[in-house]
Design a protein around this motif. Structure first.
Motif, PDB file in Angstrom:
ATOM      1  N   CYS A 102       0.846  -1.202   0.000  1.00  0.00           N
ATOM      2  CA  CYS A 102       0.000   0.000   0.000  1.00  0.00           C
ATOM      3  C   CYS A 102       0.879   1.249   0.000  1.00  0.00           C
ATOM      4  N   VAL A 103       1.872   1.232   0.872  1.00  0.00           N
ATOM      5  CA  VAL A 103       2.805   2.356   0.964  1.00  0.00           C
ATOM      6  C   VAL A 103       3.536   2.539  -0.369  1.00  0.00           C
ATOM      7  N   ALA A 104       3.908   1.429  -1.014  1.00  0.00           N
ATOM      8  CA  ALA A 104       4.658   1.492  -2.268  1.00  0.00           C
ATOM      9  C   ALA A 104       3.872   2.173  -3.379  1.00  0.00           C
ATOM     10  N   GLU A 105       2.548   1.938  -3.446  1.00  0.00           N
ATOM     11  CA  GLU A 105       1.777   2.479  -4.566  1.00  0.00           C
ATOM     12  C   GLU A 105       1.161   3.845  -4.287  1.00  0.00           C
ATOM     13  N   MET A 106       1.228   4.328  -3.037  1.00  0.00           N
ATOM     14  CA  MET A 106       0.553   5.580  -2.700  1.00  0.00           C
ATOM     15  C   MET A 106       1.048   6.782  -3.519  1.00  0.00           C
ATOM     16  N   PRO A 107       2.360   6.949  -3.765  1.00  0.00           N
ATOM     17  CA  PRO A 107       2.780   8.082  -4.609  1.00  0.00           C
ATOM     18  C   PRO A 107       2.197   8.021  -6.020  1.00  0.00           C
ATOM     19  N   ALA A 108       2.094   6.814  -6.597  1.00  0.00           N
ATOM     20  CA  ALA A 108       1.513   6.682  -7.940  1.00  0.00           C
ATOM     21  C   ALA A 108       0.030   7.026  -7.924  1.00  0.00           C
ATOM     22  N   LEU A 109      -0.681   6.631  -6.871  1.00  0.00           N
ATOM     23  CA  LEU A 109      -2.095   7.004  -6.756  1.00  0.00           C
ATOM     24  C   LEU A 109      -2.255   8.509  -6.605  1.00  0.00           C
ATOM     25  N   ALA A 135      -3.827  13.637  -9.383  1.00  0.00           N
ATOM     26  CA  ALA A 135      -3.466  14.925  -9.993  1.00  0.00           C
ATOM     27  C   ALA A 135      -3.743  14.924 -11.492  1.00  0.00           C
ATOM     28  N   ALA A 136      -3.466  13.795 -12.154  1.00  0.00           N
ATOM     29  CA  ALA A 136      -3.631  13.724 -13.607  1.00  0.00           C
ATOM     30  C   ALA A 136      -5.092  13.661 -14.032  1.00  0.00           C
ATOM     31  N   LEU A 137      -5.963  13.056 -13.199  1.00  0.00           N
ATOM     32  CA  LEU A 137      -7.338  12.791 -13.626  1.00  0.00           C
ATOM     33  C   LEU A 137      -8.402  13.657 -12.958  1.00  0.00           C
ATOM     34  N   GLU A 184      -3.051  11.687   7.937  1.00  0.00           N
ATOM     35  CA  GLU A 184      -2.463  12.987   7.615  1.00  0.00           C
ATOM     36  C   GLU A 184      -0.961  12.992   7.847  1.00  0.00           C
ATOM     37  N   GLY A 185      -0.512  12.356   8.930  1.00  0.00           N
ATOM     38  CA  GLY A 185       0.921  12.265   9.183  1.00  0.00           C
ATOM     39  C   GLY A 185       1.638  11.471   8.105  1.00  0.00           C
ATOM     40  N   PHE A 186       1.025  10.382   7.672  1.00  0.00           N
ATOM     41  CA  PHE A 186       1.582   9.568   6.588  1.00  0.00           C
ATOM     42  C   PHE A 186       1.681  10.392   5.306  1.00  0.00           C
ATOM     43  N   TYR A 187       0.606  11.080   4.938  1.00  0.00           N
ATOM     44  CA  TYR A 187       0.611  11.913   3.730  1.00  0.00           C
ATOM     45  C   TYR A 187       1.702  12.985   3.810  1.00  0.00           C
ATOM     46  N   ARG A 188       1.785  13.637   4.954  1.00  0.00           N
ATOM     47  CA  ARG A 188       2.770  14.707   5.120  1.00  0.00           C
ATOM     48  C   ARG A 188       4.191  14.165   4.988  1.00  0.00           C
ATOM     49  N   ASP A 189       4.477  13.046   5.630  1.00  0.00           N
ATOM     50  CA  ASP A 189       5.826  12.483   5.614  1.00  0.00           C
ATOM     51  C   ASP A 189       6.257  12.035   4.222  1.00  0.00           C
ATOM     52  N   ARG A 190       5.295  11.665   3.388  1.00  0.00           N
ATOM     53  CA  ARG A 190       5.623  11.150   2.049  1.00  0.00           C
ATOM     54  C   ARG A 190       5.276  12.103   0.914  1.00  0.00           C
ATOM     55  N   ILE A 244       2.412  13.363  -0.017  1.00  0.00           N
ATOM     56  CA  ILE A 244       1.158  13.067  -0.717  1.00  0.00           C
ATOM     57  C   ILE A 244       0.274  14.312  -0.605  1.00  0.00           C
ATOM     58  N   GLY A 245       0.017  14.973  -1.733  1.00  0.00           N
ATOM     59  CA  GLY A 245      -0.696  16.244  -1.672  1.00  0.00           C
ATOM     60  C   GLY A 245      -2.017  16.302  -2.410  1.00  0.00           C
TER      61      GLY A 245
END
Length: 201
Positions: free
Chosen positions: A87-94, A99-101, A122-128, A130-131
């Motif tokens: 899940c963590v691995a694919e989150m940046p691609a999601l 953003a693209a769609l 929110e902490g997970f998004y911030r650390d990686r 994810i915007g």
């Protein structure tokens, strides 16, 4: 794909299972999810069109929602958790996919099963970094059970009529050009608003 022992599994059991996976990786053995990923085991399987079951989930403020709140939108419903390595691995691609769609009326609805709720996500998004993804919560696993999810991550593509069109068990490169084209094809184009009869053609 990180396995779930049904939704009745205890949190301790889940943590121990993940801990064993990580320990195996640290000892020089590939974790099962990384072996599957390396082998390209995660595949998008077209499953529909078929109606979605009813289920609820929460937004960041704790307000309940259903899929009906996203009428006429295309959806990628992603069931995930911060303790799940693929899940963590694919989150940046999601995140890049959102953003693209977004301008095409397609939303990535990432439903976190983390017990820590908003603060944890929110902490997970911030650390990686994810915007683009919103904070959506499924802490009791209602969505996962209703959708028949066997493990995390699972992603379900839903067209603009609210029908399941495809699903993936495991992580993918969602923002690859071929995958974006597949998402657009399965979800379909946004409805064109009717012409204003008072405006010249």
């Amino acid at each position: 794909m990180a396995a779930l022992s049904g939704m009745r599994a205890t949190r301790r059991g889940l943590v121990l299972a993940v801990g064993g996976t990580l320990a195996g990786a640290a000892a020089g053995r590939k974790a099962p999810w990384s072996e599957a990923r390396a082998a390209g085991a995660a595949r998008l399987a077209e499953t529909g069109p078929k109606p979605l079951p009813e289920f609820g989930f929460l937004d960041a403020e704790g307000k309940p929602h259903t899929i009906a709140d996203f009428s006429a939108k295309g959806l990628l419903i992603n069931l995930w958790a911060t303790w799940c390595p693929p899940c963590v691995a694919e989150m940046p691609a999601l995140d890049r996919t959102q953003a693209a769609l977004a301008g095409e009326g397609i939303q990535v609805l990432a439903l976190s099963s983390d017990r820590g709720g908003r603060a944890q996500v929110e902490g997970f998004y911030r650390d990686r970094g994810i915007g683009h993804l919103g904070v959506w919560l499924d802490p009791r696993g209602a969505a996962s059970r209703a959708l028949g999810v066997r493990g995390l991550p699972t992603t379900i593509l839903v067209d603009r009529q609210g029908q399941e069109r495809a699903r993936v068990e495991g992580d993918l490169e969602w923002d690859a050009p071929a995958m974006l084209a597949t998402i657009r094809r399965l979800i379909g184009p946004a409805a064109v608003p009717p012409a204003d009869p008072l405006q010249p053609a």
